[in-house]
Design an enzyme around this catalytic site. Structure first.
Site, PDB file in Angstrom:
ATOM      1  N   LEU C  13       0.854  -1.186  -0.022  1.00 23.61           N
ATOM      2  CA  LEU C  13       0.069  -0.142   0.053  1.00 23.61           C
ATOM      3  C   LEU C  13       0.871   1.230   0.059  1.00 23.61           C
ATOM      4  O   LEU C  13       0.533   2.179  -0.597  1.00 23.61           O
ATOM      5  CB  LEU C  13      -0.849  -0.047   1.269  1.00 23.61           C
ATOM      6  N   ASP C  32      11.734   3.592   4.604  1.00 17.78           N
ATOM      7  CA  ASP C  32      11.182   2.128   4.861  1.00 17.78           C
ATOM      8  C   ASP C  32      12.613   1.729   5.166  1.00 17.78           C
ATOM      9  O   ASP C  32      13.448   2.146   5.456  1.00 17.78           O
ATOM     10  CB  ASP C  32      10.820   1.588   3.374  1.00 17.78           C
ATOM     11  N   ILE C  33      12.726   0.275   5.495  1.00 21.67           N
ATOM     12  CA  ILE C  33      13.783  -0.366   6.213  1.00 21.67           C
ATOM     13  C   ILE C  33      14.809  -0.536   4.978  1.00 21.67           C
ATOM     14  O   ILE C  33      16.072  -0.805   5.276  1.00 21.67           O
ATOM     15  CB  ILE C  33      13.525  -1.616   7.123  1.00 21.67           C
ATOM     16  N   ASP C  50      14.678   2.110  10.255  1.00 17.60           N
ATOM     17  CA  ASP C  50      13.989   1.325  11.008  1.00 17.60           C
ATOM     18  C   ASP C  50      13.129   1.564  12.002  1.00 17.60           C
ATOM     19  O   ASP C  50      13.377   2.412  12.992  1.00 17.60           O
ATOM     20  CB  ASP C  50      15.147   0.230  11.868  1.00 17.60           C
ATOM     21  N   LEU C  51      11.937   1.083  11.892  1.00 22.76           N
ATOM     22  CA  LEU C  51      10.891   1.669  12.652  1.00 22.76           C
ATOM     23  C   LEU C  51      10.981   1.428  14.203  1.00 22.76           C
ATOM     24  O   LEU C  51      10.822   2.148  15.071  1.00 22.76           O
ATOM     25  CB  LEU C  51       9.575   0.907  12.497  1.00 22.76           C
ATOM     26  N   GLY C  71       3.817   1.572   7.914  1.00 23.91           N
ATOM     27  CA  GLY C  71       4.807   0.729   7.860  1.00 23.91           C
ATOM     28  C   GLY C  71       4.622  -0.296   9.268  1.00 23.91           C
ATOM     29  O   GLY C  71       4.253   0.098  10.223  1.00 23.91           O
ATOM     30  N   SER C 110      -6.242  -1.446  11.034  1.00 20.47           N
ATOM     31  CA  SER C 110      -6.878  -2.324  10.426  1.00 20.47           C
ATOM     32  C   SER C 110      -8.388  -2.814  10.876  1.00 20.47           C
ATOM     33  O   SER C 110      -8.517  -2.938  12.292  1.00 20.47           O
ATOM     34  CB  SER C 110      -6.035  -3.518  10.545  1.00 20.47           C
ATOM     35  N   TYR C 135      -1.429  -9.363  15.102  1.00 19.75           N
ATOM     36  CA  TYR C 135      -1.400  -8.365  14.106  1.00 19.75           C
ATOM     37  C   TYR C 135      -2.551  -7.393  14.424  1.00 19.75           C
ATOM     38  O   TYR C 135      -2.019  -5.996  14.389  1.00 19.75           O
ATOM     39  CB  TYR C 135      -1.536  -8.902  12.493  1.00 19.75           C
ATOM     40  N   SER C 164     -10.161  -4.587   3.429  1.00 18.99           N
ATOM     41  CA  SER C 164      -9.294  -5.434   2.416  1.00 18.99           C
ATOM     42  C   SER C 164      -8.978  -4.486   1.228  1.00 18.99           C
ATOM     43  O   SER C 164      -9.874  -4.511   0.238  1.00 18.99           O
ATOM     44  CB  SER C 164     -10.330  -6.602   1.955  1.00 18.99           C
TER      45      SER C 164
END
Lengths: 278, 278, 278, 278, 278, 278
Positions: C13, C32-33, C50-51, C71, C110, C135, C164
């Site tokens: 996404l 992003d990583i 790194d988050l 992320g 989510s 999650y 979704s």
């Protein structure tokens, strides 16, 4: 009040109510399907009658002010077996009461009208029906009938959803117990409240673990005095472990929530009323 | 789906549903009490049967996947007259469906199950029953029956509380109209939704003045397309003044909210289904 | 807005959001990583980070107005695996945003934060948490974190509970689909709304079968345009029969509702975001 | 309808309603405190009158079927200034309507009756009062007055809580805008609905960002057609940053939520009605 | 019950619970991070263990029927400081309980999971999370964890949101006090209730000023006996004036609602549990 | 508290409150429209004043900490008669309190602000207004005024909706009775609660038949001790039969629900306060 009628007078709860009801009226007419019910109390008379017969009910209710309707087949059973006494019988009581000008029906309904709601829902008296048996389905029917006659004819009714009016023998009953004294208080309030319209009230004692909510009908003034917690230590010490995956342990209806539909096959259960069929 | 049964196939709404339902299954079995219903559609067969007979219903439903149950005495009438087709008939449909292993019952319920609620309450599909007639009382009974069979046997059902599936001829119908196309969409959604459990849904078009709330069953995907507002100017120009003190003008049930219980005496009304009795 | 940060920019996404987000700000910082994410869009720069490292997040967010935080480890997995990126990572984003004076966090939450609610409950954005996986548990954690920083520090956040956002391949997705265009509209509204305080919004298209309720956050102005019903005929014609006894078919979380906790073992699922781990 | 009265006819919204209202009745009587309002429309007559005078209102309303009551001091001001036109004026309208047998009052209420509710609450038409100004307090008073006359005298009323019926010039108006066309539709529905009892409805267009909930009065059939989102890009591009700690940015009442009580001192605001005082 | 485990046994509340818990089981295993906790009660044994170590928790919980989980860093502090004992520790307890087949977790949660709700909201046990500190955030996490393990693994849990189990020294405590006797009753009910599924209950005495609502979990049978009103005269006579603009005075969390996030700097506060860290 | 003001001190309830209020402050200023009220209690002084005069109220409230506002025309009457003391009087109290920096207004509101709600609705303190008289309308006005001054100026207020503070002489009073002792407890809680913001509380004793719900303001700590059930047997034995079609018997307002608007013509009623007008 001058004249009061009690149906199901030969049943378990009916038998218990006869004497107290004589204190609340000039004349109590007890009725059941049996030919007689033995010795009568002062102020009481008996008339045999079949709930499923409109003629019988017209005869029995004639001249009465109110009726306490406890008569029914008092166990889970095949739909065909309940159709007469529990469904048609309820219709006969309301229709005859309307024709004869009675003021109010006090009805022995049951938790089994909403028995499939999970006990983690503290259900109030406006919750949607969710019966657990044909027995509970008949209670739903009578409640809807009471709503209809109030809206269309102004005939008042109170529907007492009794939880377990019997000896406390299981963990569930620590929450669901209705003592006999509290039953009598409840019926008395249903009779002496100046107006009730169409009301539903749970028949349960002041148990620490009572799982239902009567606050919506606070105006009725039902304030139970007994508390099943007195039996808790003994009951819990000897109880089988409960199973949180079992609907019978998790739902308001208890054993009726897990019983096979139409055929209980149970030796004993916490049923409300008990018309003797001969 | 392989085999679908339609009860009340000779009735007004049943007649209309026959052809569309043949598109949704390999084999449609139409049934009613009449001996025949004339010319059949491709994929349709007809079996005569009496709703009040369990044997008939066992025979008619044998081998089916689902049943669309529209059959009933389709007007207000004496309780005795509705007892067979509307009460016992519903029991026979659910019990036979369970015994025969059907997956789902789609039921033609009605706004009259909740018709005494005031229209100023935007009632949703969880609102408590409040029937306006014996006709509505039978709808309440079948809804409770559906709840019971879902909880005890896992038999799914959707209860379509149809408001007014007929020509728009009154101000009330500007809110309550269900067009034929929307009826077909609704029945289609009730059939093609992967799971429904026990659900209630109002059968009403996308009218500007629609007075009921289907949001709780959004997952069914019923999105009506028609709107009675197209008729509003004409209807309102010629309407009698409404009376805000009349329950018939103020309650969801409309004319059934003010009709005499058990005997409509009305020439025309916005009833749902219409089993031809010969 | 001058400067916007996008985390998880290399994920599924995140990749899709990069170009649209450059239209909403003078400068987009994607992170992003991974060491790099290839060709950049006009107005976009990339910073690896790194988050799970507060230092990295302090560096990446420096000077930004808002952050779109997508992320995360984007699948069900062992708690230990999610602890760093999904839990500690969320803390780092909020704490760094607070220290650096950002105005708002837009978070990719989510449906799995509430995935064990039955689909027959039309859940709104105030419903209690009921996660279906670790999650989902991480999503619950980040939502509570956002509430805390709003109440204590006035740091705004919107939590997009995406259902979704992927191709429609199952009956469930007919209700749960979020199209890419609607995702972009949603993120745009989360950014351009003058105030959001602490808000939760479901990320779902205008599907006929959408099972969740965004009315509480109407003020955000999110009005999806796409509708998965265009895929219904094909999907339903080829679908396996659903099982009304399966939580995966009956709950909002779908396959995550029935998956084994901590170890999905599923080849494909409708997950939201997808940080590439190298 | 034969005769309709419009108060506040010289005000901003009143002026706009004059012509459309002539289409809905045989005879429109416009009234305001000014001596005349210039050229009249076909079917319109004008009568000067002071809202604070019962005699004037008895004279103006004589023979009417309904009254659209828009007259008021149309800004925040000292309580003493509003007491006559807004409080006593409302009483005079309802009491005169009752004495003269009018069927219904359509009232220009305002969001400011509930303006201190936070915008993150999607308030419906049953929400408790929470006024943001003396102006809003007067709206609360008139709503309670309408409730009283309906319950005691059967005089119907609809209370249109208008949000912002003016040009869209601020981010808030992207949610609160009521277009003139939608205002006319709303007033028309309030007049042509067969029954309304006592009802409250929000006056707002079909804006993507509309922050209030009219679903409870769906039966009125008000379905706005305009959407302020067409102005969003321009408005948002030029807007000052909002402050999430400011009640004016966070509450339904907007600038009235943060204005000093009794003395607005504001050059322009989104007020509803506008009785010209000479 | 045969074997029960108590975590945080060296903490303030844990120390108090040790003796009463020995009355409820054959064998009590007390655990904390310290090497020993001094003299043991009859039926009690001690095992040292670190909450943040899964191995330790697997060893400690082995063979137990239930665990009373009171262990945590018992004050507001930096997130990093709470991550091990309060977050990972909770995960270890639930995961180990699941692996080892325990029946139930009784968890020492806290009002601080919902402490930012205003006290004028009489919050029930279904209210959405709204933590006031990192301490409260960890309680939210553990509650969601309990929900997840119940839904996915059938592991029961009760989450006791304790308000203030300490001496009454402030006006707030007149509402929030939980006496030691009532704490013991509460823990006892959490243990002896036949089924609890996933439940939340407020830990508060029968104070006249109790601001939270336990009615949803009436079935647990928790009926506190003590009432802080006995201290009201003294406390109020000597209290500083409250400030209705202060969140600490207006929110359920009290001093935690106004404390700086991550670093309380407070000498004393009404915290729940108190794991001794050496 | 140093200085407290009591309005309506010569009225029925005001007279009763004078002595108890002297116990709660250093100095009580009693006020009413009469020139004097006879012998004063220790710590009490008297100031004559007209509620409708802002100058008088500024003079009376000068230097006070709080005001208990019981003054009003204490019966149903024409709107014009109530406009001065009940409407303008309330405004003067709040505005003067704000200008003079008082901390709190304790207001003698009434059940008649919501008296047209049916008694079968167990109304809580958030229910929408539904006045039964002009008397009740004035109570609605003062409640909205209190909400406004709290939101805009931080002036606290508690609105005591007293049901029937008088001798129990009717079946209705079995539910609605407020004993003098409970009235004193209620006023004391309204004064000694550290914060109240804007609150509404029903003034009713702990009657078995109490029809209203104070749970939302549990934090105030009002726990009535008396119970009208002690009078039930006598009252019910001698009562006229109630009429379930009569709004006076079915609504919370009792006789005010059925009285003619503006002119009670009733010899006695259960009114709250009673300013002597000379």
């Amino acid at each position: 009040m001058k004249k009061l009628v009690l149906t199901g007078a030969a049943g378990r709860l009916g038998s218990y109510l006869r004497e107290p009801l004589t204190q609340l009226c000039d004349e109590l007419v007890s009725t059941d399907i049996a030919d007689d019910i033995g010795t009568l109390y002062a102020g009481e008379s008996y008339m045999s009658g079949d709930l499923a017969s409109m003629d019988d009910m017209m005869r029995v209710l004639d001249g009465a002010d109110m009726v306490v309707h406890m008569g029914a087949y008092a166990d889970e059973g095949p739909f065909e077996k309940l159709l007469g006494p529990n469904f048609v019988g309820a219709y006969n009581i309301w229709e005859a009461s309307h024709r004869l000008g009675l003021k109010r029906v006090i009805y022995g309904s049951s938790i089994h009208a909403v028995g499939m709601h999970p006990k983690s829902d503290f259900i109030d008296t406006n919750v949607a029906h969710r019966p657990d048996t044909f027995y509970g389905l008949a209670k739903c029917f009578a409640e809807d009938l009471g709503s209809l006659y109030w809206d269309k004819h102004g005939l008042e009714s109170v529907h007492m959803r009794i939880l377990s009016c019997a000896q406390v023998t299981s963990p569930r009953a620590l929450g669901s117990w209705l003592s006999y004294d509290d039953l009598i208080q409840l019926v008395t309030r249903c009779i002496d409240s100046p107006t009730v319209g169409f009301s539903v009230v749970y028949g349960v004692s002041d148990n620490d673990r009572a799982p239902v909510d009567n606050s919506q009908v606070n105006f009725l003034g039902y304030r139970p005095k007994d508390n099943a917690e007195q039996f808790a230590a003994d009951i819990l010490a000897n109880a089988e472990p409960a199973n949180p995956q079992d609907v019978g342990d998790m739902c308001h209806g208890g054993p009726f929530a897990s019983v096979a539909l139409g055929n209980s096959g149970m030796a004993t259960m916490d049923i409300v009323d008990d018309t003797k069929k001969t």
